[in-house]
Design a protein around this motif. Sequence first.
Motif, PDB file in Angstrom:
ATOM      1  N   ASP A  32     -27.967 -16.300  31.699  1.00  0.00           N
ATOM      2  CA  ASP A  32     -28.554 -17.186  32.705  1.00  0.00           C
ATOM      3  C   ASP A  32     -30.078 -17.129  32.710  1.00  0.00           C
ATOM      4  O   ASP A  32     -30.709 -17.945  33.397  1.00  0.00           O
ATOM      5  N   MET A  33     -30.654 -16.166  32.008  1.00  0.00           N
ATOM      6  CA  MET A  33     -32.114 -16.043  32.077  1.00  0.00           C
ATOM      7  C   MET A  33     -32.734 -15.466  30.796  1.00  0.00           C
ATOM      8  O   MET A  33     -33.726 -14.735  30.864  1.00  0.00           O
ATOM      9  N   VAL A  34     -32.190 -15.872  29.648  1.00  0.00           N
ATOM     10  CA  VAL A  34     -32.703 -15.375  28.355  1.00  0.00           C
ATOM     11  C   VAL A  34     -34.209 -15.598  28.242  1.00  0.00           C
ATOM     12  O   VAL A  34     -34.970 -14.701  27.861  1.00  0.00           O
ATOM     13  N   ALA A  35     -34.666 -16.804  28.589  1.00  0.00           N
ATOM     14  CA  ALA A  35     -36.081 -17.150  28.384  1.00  0.00           C
ATOM     15  C   ALA A  35     -37.014 -16.419  29.341  1.00  0.00           C
ATOM     16  O   ALA A  35     -38.233 -16.442  29.169  1.00  0.00           O
ATOM     17  N   GLN A  36     -36.425 -15.794  30.367  1.00  0.00           N
ATOM     18  CA  GLN A  36     -37.283 -15.085  31.319  1.00  0.00           C
ATOM     19  C   GLN A  36     -37.646 -13.676  30.835  1.00  0.00           C
ATOM     20  O   GLN A  36     -38.552 -13.047  31.371  1.00  0.00           O
ATOM     21  N   PHE A  37     -36.922 -13.186  29.835  1.00  0.00           N
ATOM     22  CA  PHE A  37     -37.250 -11.857  29.316  1.00  0.00           C
ATOM     23  C   PHE A  37     -38.285 -11.980  28.199  1.00  0.00           C
ATOM     24  O   PHE A  37     -38.251 -12.928  27.404  1.00  0.00           O
ATOM     25  N   ALA A  38     -39.193 -11.003  28.169  1.00  0.00           N
ATOM     26  CA  ALA A  38     -40.265 -11.035  27.174  1.00  0.00           C
ATOM     27  C   ALA A  38     -39.677 -11.001  25.764  1.00  0.00           C
ATOM     28  O   ALA A  38     -40.151 -11.701  24.865  1.00  0.00           O
ATOM     29  N   ASN A  39     -38.630 -10.201  25.570  1.00  0.00           N
ATOM     30  CA  ASN A  39     -38.019 -10.066  24.248  1.00  0.00           C
ATOM     31  C   ASN A  39     -36.752 -10.932  24.200  1.00  0.00           C
ATOM     32  O   ASN A  39     -35.640 -10.454  24.443  1.00  0.00           O
ATOM     33  N   GLU A  40     -36.956 -12.218  23.889  1.00  0.00           N
ATOM     34  CA  GLU A  40     -35.823 -13.159  23.902  1.00  0.00           C
ATOM     35  C   GLU A  40     -34.801 -12.818  22.822  1.00  0.00           C
ATOM     36  O   GLU A  40     -33.609 -13.073  22.974  1.00  0.00           O
ATOM     37  N   GLU A  48     -24.718 -12.068  22.911  1.00  0.00           N
ATOM     38  CA  GLU A  48     -23.658 -12.040  21.891  1.00  0.00           C
ATOM     39  C   GLU A  48     -22.824 -10.767  21.974  1.00  0.00           C
ATOM     40  O   GLU A  48     -21.637 -10.774  21.664  1.00  0.00           O
ATOM     41  N   GLY A  49     -23.449  -9.695  22.444  1.00  0.00           N
ATOM     42  CA  GLY A  49     -22.731  -8.410  22.536  1.00  0.00           C
ATOM     43  C   GLY A  49     -21.930  -8.249  23.814  1.00  0.00           C
ATOM     44  O   GLY A  49     -21.554  -7.128  24.154  1.00  0.00           O
ATOM     45  N   GLY A  50     -21.714  -9.328  24.571  1.00  0.00           N
ATOM     46  CA  GLY A  50     -20.866  -9.221  25.772  1.00  0.00           C
ATOM     47  C   GLY A  50     -21.477  -9.787  27.031  1.00  0.00           C
ATOM     48  O   GLY A  50     -20.828  -9.842  28.058  1.00  0.00           O
TER      49      GLY A  50
END
Length: 191
Positions: A32-40, A48-50
Amino acid sequence: MSDVKPFVLDFDLVSGFCTSGKVKPTQRRVSDMVAQFANETAARAMVEGGDPLLYEFYGLDLPEDDSGVLQFGTTILYPGKVGEEYFMTKGHFHTILDTSEIYYGLSGHGMMLMETPEGQVDWKEIGPGEALYVPGRWAHRSINTGTEPLVMFFVYRGDAGHDYGTIEEKGYRKLVVERDGKPAVIDNPKW
Ligand code: F6R
Ligand code: ZN
């Protein structure tokens, strides 16, 4: 004025959950917030890991257009990191910008990262028994810097609304990461 009748809800003081099940929490996962983390890249690998659960929070079915209503509930933010960045909430401004919010720490340890549209930045640690005042105009993001779930009770003006877009587009000016085994607040390289 809304026609809300008096009611009682149970929130467990340690887990933060409404154990009677009278209300259900909203859940947010890494996806829900991949782009909000510095390390996308790290975030995508975790999806992918769960796709772990980052946090859950309660929102009640109260009128959203009445300034006399108080919205309340708990946030349960799990421990973990995406890359070196601790698990965190999306963060938001209130749509009615000058509405404030109170958080009260129930269990676990973490931080509230806050900033104003004008670029003032602040962060405060929060733990059990501590009440944190987030003044109007300050965007707020909770961050779990500990090893247990960070559980906080919150209350805010029920018609405040949530502006997620500004944070989604630009992020925060600061990030909270683990350095030498300890939390560190650093400049956001993407800002
Ligand atoms: C409400 C508020 C909290 C958060 C919750 C989840 O104004 O600040 O209830 O909504 O901690 O965080 P977000 O909404 O940023 O996903
Ligand atoms: Zn809020």
